[in-house]
Design a protein around this motif. Structure first.
Motif, mmCIF file in Angstrom:
data_model
loop_
_atom_site.group_PDB
_atom_site.id
_atom_site.type_symbol
_atom_site.label_atom_id
_atom_site.label_comp_id
_atom_site.label_asym_id
_atom_site.label_seq_id
_atom_site.Cartn_x
_atom_site.Cartn_y
_atom_site.Cartn_z
ATOM 1 N N LEU A 1 16.870 -64.224 -50.780
ATOM 2 C CA LEU A 1 15.963 -63.713 -49.750
ATOM 3 C C LEU A 1 15.743 -62.211 -49.882
ATOM 4 O O LEU A 1 14.625 -61.713 -49.718
ATOM 5 C CB LEU A 1 16.503 -64.047 -48.351
ATOM 6 N N GLN B 1 17.453 -73.472 -45.341
ATOM 7 C CA GLN B 1 17.912 -72.091 -45.460
ATOM 8 C C GLN B 1 18.330 -71.555 -44.099
ATOM 9 O O GLN B 1 19.351 -70.853 -43.980
ATOM 10 C CB GLN B 1 16.794 -71.227 -46.052
ATOM 11 N N LEU C 1 12.718 -74.295 -45.848
ATOM 12 C CA LEU C 1 13.058 -73.150 -44.999
ATOM 13 C C LEU C 1 14.047 -73.545 -43.907
ATOM 14 O O LEU C 1 14.913 -72.761 -43.540
ATOM 15 C CB LEU C 1 11.782 -72.564 -44.385
ATOM 16 N N ILE D 1 12.660 -65.929 -41.445
ATOM 17 C CA ILE D 1 12.449 -67.324 -41.826
ATOM 18 C C ILE D 1 11.777 -68.090 -40.689
ATOM 19 O O ILE D 1 10.867 -68.893 -40.915
ATOM 20 C CB ILE D 1 13.779 -67.994 -42.218
#
Length: 259
Positions: A248, A220, A217, A202
């Protein structure tokens, strides 16, 4: 019973409502004397049932297919639902399960469950299946517990599908049964080991991402970097972490093998 008769131009129709005494009941907690429960995952084309014992251990599973429901007319659909539910309870009774655990779709969901809810809400067939199952349980003196179905498909797929050789829907019904018994699924060590890998992926992706995608992102990344806050010893549930890991790992660019 009550009868209502209505007139529409030159025709008449009647609506008859029957009340009956039933000994099954809806329960908030599964009684301690119950030794086996049946977790039920309802889909328009199939109904999956998994039997689990009081300790949450897997006992047996079965899928009842009803692919025609999406295409047939009302009378045929009602007949198929009736016959399928009849077969389900014959099997549940043969396994001596005393309580069914079923999804409560009144909860507002997200992630994998949201997609399922969007599909189901537009199809009257689901409510017919749900009503038929719960009505049959009450008549058969089988208790009913409804649970929040959030991430049951994701958790089942990641944790139990390969372990027991189950489909995604069957493993979801196993998670439903365990959740009804009060078990909060622990994330396997094999999955926790993927968190550093996913975190680095990421971070690399954020560098070249546009502003809107970058914000998503970063959220996350925050979940992954604070995964210990979702530890089993806390009161916080881990559904958000489960959902993110599943999302993911399902993407090719984040595809990581694990055992």
């Amino acid at each position: 019973y009550s009868v209502r008769i209505t007139r529409d131009k030159d025709s008449y129709s009647s609506h008859i409502t029957l009340w009956e005494d039933v000994r099954g009941r809806y329960v908030y907690e599964i009684p301690k004397f119950v030794e086996k429960v049946a977790g039920i995952d309802i889909n328009v084309d199939r109904i999956c049932v998994v039997i689990a014992d009081r300790q949450g251990n897997f006992i047996d599973r079965k899928t009842f297919y009803c692919h025609e429901l999406e295409y047939v007319r009302k009378n045929k659909r009602d007949y198929i639902i009736h016959q399928t539910v009849k077969e389900i309870f014959e099997w549940i009774n043969s396994k001596a399960a005393e309580c069914i655990v079923i999804e409560n779709l009144n909860f507002k969901q997200d992630m994998d469950t949201q997609r399922k809810l969007n599909r189901i809400k537009s199809n009257f067939t689901y409510s017919k299946i749900y009503a038929s199952i719960t009505r049959k349980a009450l008549r058969k003196v089988i208790d009913i517990k409804s649970i929040n179905p959030a991430y049951t498909s994701c958790i089942g797929d990641l944790k139990y599908a390969s372990l027991y050789g189950m489909s995604r829907h069957e493993s979801a019904s196993y998670v439903i049964a365990r959740r009804g018994l009060g078990y909060n699924e622990k994330i396997p060590v094999s999955l926790l080991k993927q968190i550093p890998v996913l975190t680095e992926e990421i971070k690399k992706t954020i560098e070249g991402a546009e502003e809107a995608a970058g914000k998503k992102l970063f959220k996350q990344l925050e979940v992954l970097e604070n995964w210990k806050a979702y530890s089993p010893v806390t009161t916080k549930h881990k559904w958000k972490l489960w959902g993110l890991i599943g999302k993911l790992l399902s993407k090719k660019k984040f595809s990581v093998g694990f055992t």
